[in-house]
Motif scaffolding. Structure first.
Motif, PDB file in Angstrom:
ATOM      1  N   LEU A   1     -82.492   3.793 -19.431  1.00  0.00           N
ATOM      2  CA  LEU A   1     -82.197   2.355 -19.513  1.00  0.00           C
ATOM      3  C   LEU A   1     -81.049   2.051 -18.556  1.00  0.00           C
ATOM      4  CD1 LEU A   1     -82.321   1.867 -23.382  1.00  0.00           C
ATOM      5  CD2 LEU A   1     -83.979   1.008 -21.714  1.00  0.00           C
ATOM      6  N   ALA A   2     -81.346   1.259 -17.549  1.00  0.00           N
ATOM      7  CA  ALA A   2     -80.330   0.975 -16.528  1.00  0.00           C
ATOM      8  C   ALA A   2     -80.358  -0.500 -16.135  1.00  0.00           C
ATOM      9  CB  ALA A   2     -80.558   1.865 -15.309  1.00  0.00           C
ATOM     10  N   GLY A   3     -80.503  -1.339 -17.137  1.00  0.00           N
ATOM     11  CA  GLY A   3     -80.622  -2.772 -16.835  1.00  0.00           C
ATOM     12  C   GLY A   3     -79.443  -3.586 -17.342  1.00  0.00           C
ATOM     13  N   GLY A   4     -78.337  -2.892 -17.617  1.00  0.00           N
ATOM     14  CA  GLY A   4     -77.191  -3.591 -18.220  1.00  0.00           C
ATOM     15  C   GLY A   4     -76.291  -4.263 -17.199  1.00  0.00           C
ATOM     16  N   ARG A   5     -75.233  -4.891 -17.709  1.00  0.00           N
ATOM     17  CA  ARG A   5     -74.341  -5.676 -16.839  1.00  0.00           C
ATOM     18  C   ARG A   5     -73.084  -4.917 -16.425  1.00  0.00           C
ATOM     19  NH1 ARG A   5     -75.721  -9.634 -20.777  1.00  0.00           N
ATOM     20  NH2 ARG A   5     -73.843  -8.990 -21.851  1.00  0.00           N
ATOM     21  N   SER A   6     -72.768  -3.817 -17.121  1.00  0.00           N
ATOM     22  CA  SER A   6     -71.552  -3.036 -16.810  1.00  0.00           C
ATOM     23  C   SER A   6     -70.306  -3.909 -16.801  1.00  0.00           C
ATOM     24  CB  SER A   6     -71.684  -2.337 -15.440  1.00  0.00           C
ATOM     25  OG  SER A   6     -72.698  -1.383 -15.430  1.00  0.00           O
ATOM     26  N   SER A   7     -70.245  -4.895 -17.692  1.00  0.00           N
ATOM     27  CA  SER A   7     -69.097  -5.814 -17.624  1.00  0.00           C
ATOM     28  C   SER A   7     -67.792  -5.109 -18.014  1.00  0.00           C
ATOM     29  CB  SER A   7     -69.340  -7.048 -18.492  1.00  0.00           C
ATOM     30  OG  SER A   7     -69.691  -6.661 -19.788  1.00  0.00           O
ATOM     31  N   ARG A   8     -67.861  -4.162 -18.955  1.00  0.00           N
ATOM     32  CA  ARG A   8     -66.632  -3.456 -19.337  1.00  0.00           C
ATOM     33  C   ARG A   8     -66.171  -2.501 -18.231  1.00  0.00           C
ATOM     34  NH1 ARG A   8     -68.919  -1.488 -24.966  1.00  0.00           N
ATOM     35  NH2 ARG A   8     -70.825  -1.885 -23.785  1.00  0.00           N
TER      36      ARG A   8
ATOM     37  N   LYS B   1     -72.052   0.825 -13.409  1.00  0.00           N
ATOM     38  CA  LYS B   1     -71.673   2.185 -13.807  1.00  0.00           C
ATOM     39  C   LYS B   1     -72.726   3.220 -13.433  1.00  0.00           C
ATOM     40  CE  LYS B   1     -72.715   0.921 -18.596  1.00  0.00           C
ATOM     41  NZ  LYS B   1     -72.106   0.743 -19.900  1.00  0.00           N
TER      42      LYS B   1
ATOM     43  N   VAL C   1     -85.786   1.917 -16.242  1.00  0.00           N
ATOM     44  CA  VAL C   1     -85.952   0.485 -16.519  1.00  0.00           C
ATOM     45  C   VAL C   1     -84.727  -0.233 -15.970  1.00  0.00           C
ATOM     46  CG1 VAL C   1     -86.462  -1.291 -18.198  1.00  0.00           C
ATOM     47  CG2 VAL C   1     -87.168   1.054 -18.657  1.00  0.00           C
TER      48      VAL C   1
ATOM     49  N   ASP D   1     -87.558  -5.344 -17.140  1.00  0.00           N
ATOM     50  CA  ASP D   1     -87.731  -6.034 -18.421  1.00  0.00           C
ATOM     51  C   ASP D   1     -88.684  -7.221 -18.215  1.00  0.00           C
ATOM     52  OD1 ASP D   1     -85.687  -4.303 -19.079  1.00  0.00           O
ATOM     53  OD2 ASP D   1     -84.164  -5.861 -19.338  1.00  0.00           O
TER      54      ASP D   1
ATOM     55  N   GLY E   1     -81.188  -7.614 -23.008  1.00  0.00           N
ATOM     56  CA  GLY E   1     -80.561  -6.415 -23.566  1.00  0.00           C
ATOM     57  C   GLY E   1     -81.537  -5.260 -23.699  1.00  0.00           C
TER      58      GLY E   1
ATOM     59  N   ALA F   1     -79.370   5.943 -22.468  1.00  0.00           N
ATOM     60  CA  ALA F   1     -78.571   5.062 -21.626  1.00  0.00           C
ATOM     61  C   ALA F   1     -78.238   5.803 -20.341  1.00  0.00           C
ATOM     62  CB  ALA F   1     -77.295   4.652 -22.359  1.00  0.00           C
ATOM     63  N   VAL F   2     -78.061   5.038 -19.300  1.00  0.00           N
ATOM     64  CA  VAL F   2     -77.740   5.636 -17.999  1.00  0.00           C
ATOM     65  C   VAL F   2     -76.353   6.269 -18.006  1.00  0.00           C
ATOM     66  CG1 VAL F   2     -76.721   3.536 -16.977  1.00  0.00           C
ATOM     67  CG2 VAL F   2     -77.920   5.170 -15.521  1.00  0.00           C
TER      68      VAL F   2
ATOM     69  N   ASN G   1     -68.394   3.462 -21.043  1.00  0.00           N
ATOM     70  CA  ASN G   1     -68.389   1.995 -20.970  1.00  0.00           C
ATOM     71  C   ASN G   1     -67.281   1.464 -20.078  1.00  0.00           C
ATOM     72  OD1 ASN G   1     -70.570   1.317 -22.666  1.00  0.00           O
ATOM     73  ND2 ASN G   1     -69.338   1.883 -24.447  1.00  0.00           N
TER      74      ASN G   1
HETATM   75  N1  LIG Z   1     -83.447  -2.414 -19.252  1.00  0.00           N
HETATM   76  C1  LIG Z   1     -82.305  -2.880 -19.764  1.00  0.00           C
HETATM   77  N2  LIG Z   1     -81.304  -2.026 -20.044  1.00  0.00           N
HETATM   78  C2  LIG Z   1     -80.158  -2.525 -20.544  1.00  0.00           C
HETATM   79  C3  LIG Z   1     -79.970  -3.902 -20.780  1.00  0.00           C
HETATM   80  N3  LIG Z   1     -78.715  -4.098 -21.296  1.00  0.00           N
HETATM   81  C4  LIG Z   1     -78.158  -2.883 -21.373  1.00  0.00           C
HETATM   82  N4  LIG Z   1     -79.020  -1.929 -20.911  1.00  0.00           N
HETATM   83  C5  LIG Z   1     -78.768  -0.499 -20.806  1.00  0.00           C
HETATM   84  O1  LIG Z   1     -78.457  -0.005 -22.079  1.00  0.00           O
HETATM   85  C6  LIG Z   1     -77.423   0.970 -21.998  1.00  0.00           C
HETATM   86  C7  LIG Z   1     -76.235   0.555 -22.853  1.00  0.00           C
HETATM   87  O2  LIG Z   1     -75.766  -0.670 -22.372  1.00  0.00           O
HETATM   88  P1  LIG Z   1     -74.287  -1.143 -22.617  1.00  0.00           P
HETATM   89  O3  LIG Z   1     -73.349  -0.210 -21.956  1.00  0.00           O
HETATM   90  O4  LIG Z   1     -74.082  -1.390 -24.062  1.00  0.00           O
HETATM   91  O5  LIG Z   1     -74.337  -2.559 -21.882  1.00  0.00           O
HETATM   92  P2  LIG Z   1     -74.050  -2.921 -20.387  1.00  0.00           P
HETATM   93  O6  LIG Z   1     -74.563  -4.313 -20.211  1.00  0.00           O
HETATM   94  O7  LIG Z   1     -74.577  -1.894 -19.434  1.00  0.00           O
HETATM   95  O8  LIG Z   1     -72.468  -2.879 -20.276  1.00  0.00           O
HETATM   96  P3  LIG Z   1     -71.406  -3.983 -20.836  1.00  0.00           P
HETATM   97  O9  LIG Z   1     -71.634  -5.209 -20.008  1.00  0.00           O
HETATM   98  O10 LIG Z   1     -70.088  -3.359 -20.589  1.00  0.00           O
HETATM   99  O11 LIG Z   1     -71.737  -4.184 -22.284  1.00  0.00           O
HETATM  100  C8  LIG Z   1     -77.068   1.088 -20.530  1.00  0.00           C
HETATM  101  O12 LIG Z   1     -77.764   2.191 -20.004  1.00  0.00           O
HETATM  102  C9  LIG Z   1     -77.555  -0.219 -19.954  1.00  0.00           C
HETATM  103  O13 LIG Z   1     -77.918  -0.097 -18.590  1.00  0.00           O
HETATM  104  C10 LIG Z   1     -81.045  -4.801 -20.462  1.00  0.00           C
HETATM  105  O14 LIG Z   1     -80.961  -6.020 -20.615  1.00  0.00           O
HETATM  106  N5  LIG Z   1     -82.194  -4.224 -19.972  1.00  0.00           N
END
Ligand SMILES: Nc1nc2c(ncn2[C@@H]2O[C@H](COP(=O)(O)OP(=O)(O)OP(=O)(O)O)[C@@H](O)[C@H]2O)c(=O)[nH]1
Length: 197
Positions: free
Chosen positions: A8-15, A20, A48, A65, A71, A92-93, A181
């Protein structure tokens, strides 16, 4: 393993403040570390992501997605749709210390269940779990209703929890499920690797 391995690599990495997946640990991007591991363990590997251009250098099949920005639950849906197998292991990535023996144990436990999830101290680790195609109807319903947490689907499907006692042989949960994170988390992961030599 006869299952699909999904990153799963679709997050925002905001923290973290920057993507990341591309930050280096032990000399290579976090996402490359996951790809190398899952490729050695699984017959199919999928990433993803909603920004595939960033990961083209890895040469791994990618899907996005159905609706970006919802998410990880939407990421699980996309991964399950892409999987050639009944079950897929998702991670998670940013989880650098996934353990092959534990992942194998979880995949072997999957027949007859829709989810296999570690529950150290009774808390689910849904970012390190096996999901089956049987989850798809519940995922669609929950996304539609705006219930976006991974655990939203758990009451609807057959869940196999991996207990503390079962986790014991595989190592410390704090490490097995550690995820990076923040910049401080990444530093901690680097320190662990250095300590190991
Ligand atoms: N495909 C997909 N993966 C997601 C999505 N949101 C989070 N992930 C992945 O889920 C895993 C955990 O995500 P988090 O670290 O909680 O969220 P993040 O958005 O990457 O980081 P923050 O913005 O800091 O919360 C990571 O590998 C993210 O890449 C999404 O909308 N789609």
């Amino acid at each position: 393993m006869d299952a699909c391995g999904v990153i799963l690599a679709g997050g925002r990495s905001s923290r973290m403040g920057r993507n990341k997946a591309l930050l280096a640990l032990d000399g290579k991007p976090l996402i490359q570390r996951q790809v190398e591991r899952l490729s050695a363990w699984f017959r199919q590997v999928v990433i993803v992501t909603n920004t595939p251009g960033e990961y083209a250098f890895l040469g791994v099949p990618m899907v996005s997605d159905r609706v970006p920005g919802l998410g990880p639950l939407a990421g699980v849906e996309a991964g399950l749709r892409a999987s050639r197998f009944e079950h897929a292991f998702f991670c998670a990535v940013d989880m650098p210390f996934i353990n092959e023996a534990l992942v194998r144990f979880m995949v072997q436990a999957a027949p007859g269940y829709d989810i296999v999830v570690p529950a150290p101290g009774g808390e689910y680790e849904p970012m390190h779990a096996v999901y089956g195609r049987g989850c798809l109807p519940s995922i669609a319903r929950n996304l539609e209703a705006g219930r976006l947490r991974l655990i939203s689907i758990f009451p609807d499907v057959r869940v196999r929890e991996i207990t503390d006692a079962e986790l014991l042989p595989f190592g410390e949960p704090e490490r097995l499920f550690f995820n990076c994170n923040t910049p401080a988390d990444l530093e901690e992961a680097r320190r662990w690797l250095e300590e190991e030599g």
